[in-house]
Enzyme design. Structure first.
Site, PDB file in Angstrom:
ATOM      1  N   CYS A   1      -1.566   9.532   2.408  1.00  0.00           N
ATOM      2  CA  CYS A   1      -1.590   8.406   1.510  1.00  0.00           C
ATOM      3  C   CYS A   1      -2.038   9.177  -0.273  1.00  0.00           C
ATOM      4  CB  CYS A   1      -1.455   7.611   1.513  1.00  0.00           C
ATOM      5  SG  CYS A   1      -2.888   7.026   1.636  1.00  0.00           S
TER       6      CYS A   1
ATOM      7  N   GLU B   1       0.861  -1.165  -0.006  1.00  0.00           N
ATOM      8  CA  GLU B   1      -0.049   0.546  -0.137  1.00  0.00           C
ATOM      9  C   GLU B   1       1.086   1.597  -0.064  1.00  0.00           C
ATOM     10  OE1 GLU B   1      -2.924  -0.070  -0.563  1.00  0.00           O
ATOM     11  OE2 GLU B   1      -4.004  -2.079   0.273  1.00  0.00           O
TER      12      GLU B   1
END
Ligand code: NAD
Length: 486
Positions: free
Chosen positions: A262, A228
């Site tokens: 993010c 991720e």
């Protein structure tokens, strides 16, 4: 629950004893993983409930740890640390029985005479390496998926949030035996010690640069990886968009967690016809949310801080470089290098695409604004960069939204909103290539930590008719199979 600095430091050592300890726990987990293969849904649900309830019960300690690490506001801790863990846990508790059930599949023409199913089996021993930016959420949400799938887990949280990592260690030690779940504090050297071991699966959340290191280490043992990662997530604001809504969403999603998200909008492409309205609306939103002046903004309890001085200098450097390349400072830009790592909510326009702010993930409270006339130029620019983790489009023009989706790639996308896809438990979350490999959340997280094992049971499959010697009949049969059975 309060950790002293001494306790924090002593728990983060990387001595040979620590290396031995890591290896010892790995071996214990390897044995236990074999036992957990047959763990029931009830058994796993009980563990998830225990974890969820402990997180909720220790809320005050989480607020304190996150505040001590980067002055994260309590409400942001509620919304972005505790709530996602509760959501992930409750969703797994509700659906795990169904997820664990073997899935029957129909035979194909070529496998006529068989009955088949897919079993979801635990991967075995897993490593979760987590980042600092949502330290509780990004450590415990994958852990919920790992437990749901019946695994053992070793965890390495970030050294940049020492108070939260110490809290997490205490939580895990209180709740679980180390042969099942164990947490090791420390920096990259501890990660490296862990990465030397032959894990069955590594779930890494962090930067693409470290993601490559993790993948290279995984390759040595052919460990499965879920990565991720991050990147520069673009936002497009078309002239048909609801500008007020777009500006409000941009300010909320950019400055929450001080831009250290993010999936935060990294940069914005706004149509030139609405550029001035958009900038004015974002400034208004900043003033409404955090106050009108830098002093008031700095005193705002709702505005987190940059994680540390290195990142503060990096982000300040990005703003300075953009301005040196001709960027206009529309809002903010006030920095405070007094140990507080404060950068006020900043908006920059007239951006030169060669400036550093357009080359690396910003991960801070700077919003660069570029202007466009032709959507094709925006699409070309997005496609000339690495595939982003998220892409946001604000428009009332459905055809334009569809064109952008058709002609670009990103991990996930939102239309007329932002970030909310992260909380959608029925959607796979994750990047693509440079922004990630594999998916998480809900059933997708469960599957990331599972091995999909295919099982075929023979009933009356005529396969053996095709075995040698290849006489005239077998040759005829083989040709018929090629002709009719596909
Ligand atoms: N896709 C997502 O869900 C997601 C979520 C949050 C953050 N991110 C990304 O994470 C990045 C920010 O987090 P970060 O600064 O903590 O990331 P990072 O990659 O620097 O660190 C992540 C973890 O890896 C460890 N690590 C650092 N260097 C290492 C090395 N050489 N070998 C092994 N392990 C090492 C760290 O100790 C930490 O635990 C951003 O790029 C952001 O976009 C992605």
């Amino acid at each position: 629950m309060n950790m002293t600095d001494q306790q924090i430091n002593s728990s983060a050592n990387t001595s040979p004893a620590q290396t031995e300890n890591i290896k010892r726990v790995f071996d214990k987990q390897k044995s236990n993983a074999l036992i957990l293969r047959t763990s029931t849904a009830d058994n796993r649900i009980a563990k998830i409930k225990k974890l969820r309830d402990a997180v909720l019960a220790r809320r005050e300690a989480i607020y304190k740890a996150c505040y001590d690490d980067f002055r994260k506001p309590e409400t942001e801790v509620d919304l972005t640390e505790i709530f996602p863990v509760k959501l992930e846990a409750n969703h797994a508790i509700q659906h795990l029985r169904k997820w664990m059930k073997p899935v029957n599949v129909m035979p194909t023409k070529a496998t006529f005479g068989t009955r088949s199913h897919i079993r979801y089996e635990p991967m075995g021993v897993n490593l979760i390496i987590s980042p600092w930016n949502y330290p509780v959420n990004l450590t415990l949400c994958p852990l919920v998926s790992a437990i749901a799938a019946g695994n053992t887990v070793m965890i390495k949280p970030s050294e940049m949030t020492p108070h939260t990592s110490a809290f997490l260690r205490e939580l895990i030690e209180d709740l679980f035996d180390e042969n099942e779940i164990a947490l090791f504090e420390g920096d990259a050297t501890v990660s490296q010690q862990l990465l030397d071991l032959p894990f069955n699966h590594i779930f890494f959340t962090g930067s693409p640069a470290v993601g490559k290191i993790v993948m290279a280490a995984a390759a040595k043992h052919l460990s499965k990886v879920t990565l991720e990662l991050g990147g520069k997530s673009p936002t497009i604001i078309d002239q048909s968009a609801n500008i007020k809504q777009a500006a409000k969403t941009m300010a909320f999603t950019k400055y929450t967690n001080n831009g250290q998200t993010c999936i935060a909008p990294d940069y914005v492409y706004v149509h030139h016809a609405v550029q001035h309205d958009f900038v004015a609306a974002v400034k208004q939103e900043i003033n409404r949310a955090y106050g009108q002046t830098p002093d008031v903004q700095q005193a705002s309890p709702d505005y987190a801080r940059i994680i540390n001085n290195n990142h503060f200098n990096r982000i300040k450097g990005l703003a300075d470089d953009a301005i040196a390349h001709g960027a206009q400072l529309d809002a903010g830009g006030i920095t405070q290098d007094d140990g507080e790592n404060f950068i006020s909510p900043t908006v920059l326009s007239n951006i030169d695409k060669t400036s550093k702010i357009m080359q690396e993930e910003i991960f801070g409270p700077l919003l660069p604004i570029l202007v466009f006339d032709d959507i094709n130029e925006v699409i070309d620019h997005i496609n000339s960069n690495e595939k982003p983790l998220a892409l946001y489009i604000f428009t009332k023009d459905q055809e334009l939204a569809q064109k952008v989706l058709n002609e670009t790639s990103s991990g996930d996308a939102c239309i007329n909103t932002g970030l909310i896809h992260y909380l959608h438990a029925n959607l796979p979350f994750g990047g693509v290539n440079h922004s990630g490999i594999g998916k998480s959340h809900g059933i997708y997280g469960f599957r990331a930590f599972s091995h999909e094992r295919s099982v075929v049971r023979n009933l009356f499959a005529p396969t053996l008719l095709l075995a040698p010697p290849y006489n005239k009949f077998v040759k005829w049969l083989a040709k018929s199979v090629v002709k009719y059975m596909s």
